[in-house]
Design an enzyme around this catalytic site. Structure first.
Site: not given
Ligand code: EPU
Length: 346
Positions: A163, A237, A342
């Site tokens: 990520r 997420s 994230e």
């Protein structure tokens, strides 16, 4: 260029944030001209792709929002085994994946159905079901926001990791990705190893799925677990899965023998943040309930996936910030692990 523009349709959390200036780029020439414009040069800037990984913390963005909406998919090179495909930054990611799968090209099928646009995909090296963007990324073209010059970034230049990429770190805000080239295969083994893919396929009578069947299965698995951003605001997420030291993991495993975990190449251990969040909760007078499914009037933790924070409408970015802080704190208190978002905060 528009002024006082409401960004609600441009962020998948669905918050009302007003931009002082807003411009949509449909042709690359528009972008080249914009970089010379005084508003672009003098104002704070935000390059907005699909808005699927952005949290507007405030109601007002005091600057210029540039929305990249350029379209186009073309084959640059082809032989009997491989194909190099260029997609413009504003192409819809799920549409791009679907189109490649329909042509029989392998390499991005497990990334099906991830909301967003092609230009944002390298920024956080999107990943799902045992596959990452970097696996089929060849290079991307980007424009410098200071000089307007074009630059080609090869895979190694991008410093991809989980990520992460150079575009989220050292080069944050310095380049605008305009197109991405993918190296796809005409034939390759399918990656069915992650989580419940195999069992889902077996239950549906597809022990040896085709590329198209795998793509469709992943769409169905995602639909069952993740909210449809057209109905419930979210950014997928919200936190990254933390990576911890082996010793810390072993101590945790003694206390929680069922904790899911994935070994990392460097001997460390990745632990699913969704599990940590599900197994911690808001302090209440009578003990601690789980965060999973928790909600107040406007925001909450998705009932089917605790890693996903959701906005039910009528809330503000600050509501998500506060909830995220509370979750971080309770995970830290219970497991001694710091989880990091994230999602990009603006
Ligand atoms: N889990 C729980 N409770 C939860 C959620 C998960 O116990 O509420 C457990 C699951 O049982 C499983 C483990 O955690 O053992 C992993 O769960 P899952 O397979 O759902 O994946 P994840 O680690 O939570 C990651 C990505 C997703 C991606 C899936 C599938 C991150 C931050 N997230 O989630 O990516 O779709 O794997 O590959 O790595 C996104 O980035 O927006 C995203 C959705």
């Amino acid at each position: 260029m528009k002024t006082n523009f409401n960004l609600r349709p441009y962020n998948s959390f669905g918050f009302d944030a007003v931009a002082k200036y807003f411009i949509e780029i449909n042709e690359i020439q528009q972008l080249e001209a914009l970089i010379q414009n005084d508003v672009f040069r003098n104002e704070k800037r935000l390059i907005l792709s699909g808005g699927n990984n952005i949290l507007f913390q405030n109601d007002y963005f005091d600057g210029l929002v540039v929305h990249i909406n350029t379209k186009g998919i073309e084959i640059l090179q082809e032989d009997e085994n491989e194909v190099v495909v260029r997609a413009q930054a504003g192409e819809d990611w799920p549409y791009f994946v679907k189109t490649m799968v329909a042509k029989g090209y392998h390499g991005i099928e497990n990334l099906a159905h991830i909301p967003g646009k092609v230009g944002a995909a390298p920024v956080q090296n999107i990943g799902a079901y045992g596959m990452e963007l970097k696996d089929s990324f060849l290079r991307c073209e980007a424009i410098s926001v200071t000089t307007g010059e074009k630059h080609v970034f090869m895979k190694d230049d991008c410093r991809f990791s989980y990520r992460e990429s150079i575009f989220k770190n050292e080069l944050k805000g310095k380049y605008i990705i305009t197109s991405v080239d993918f190296q796809l295969k005409k034939n390759a083994p399918l990656n069915l190893d992650y989580g419940n893919i195999k069992s889902y396929l077996e239950q549906n009578g597809m022990e040896n799925p085709t590329l198209q069947q795998l793509h469709d299965a992943i769409c169905a698995i995602r639909d069952a677990k993740l909210p449809d951003v057209k109905q419930i605001g979210s950014c997928g997420s919200f936190f990254k899965n933390p990576v911890i030291e082996q010793a810390q993991f072993e101590a945790l495993q003694k206390e929680y023998p069922n904790i899911p975990h994935y070994p990392e190449a460097d001997g460390k251990v990745k632990v699913p943040a969704g599990w940590l969040i599900e197994h911690s909760g808001p302090s209440t007078g009578s003990g601690t309930a789980s965060w999973k499914g928790w909600r107040n009037e406007h925001v909450g933790v998705y009932e089917k996936q605790a890693l996903v924070l959701v906005h039910y409408g009528g809330g503000k970015g600050q509501d998500i910030v506060e909830l995220a802080n509370r979750i971080q704190e309770s995970v830290k208190n219970k497991f001694g692990i710091h989880i990091f978002p994230e999602v990009n905060f603006v």
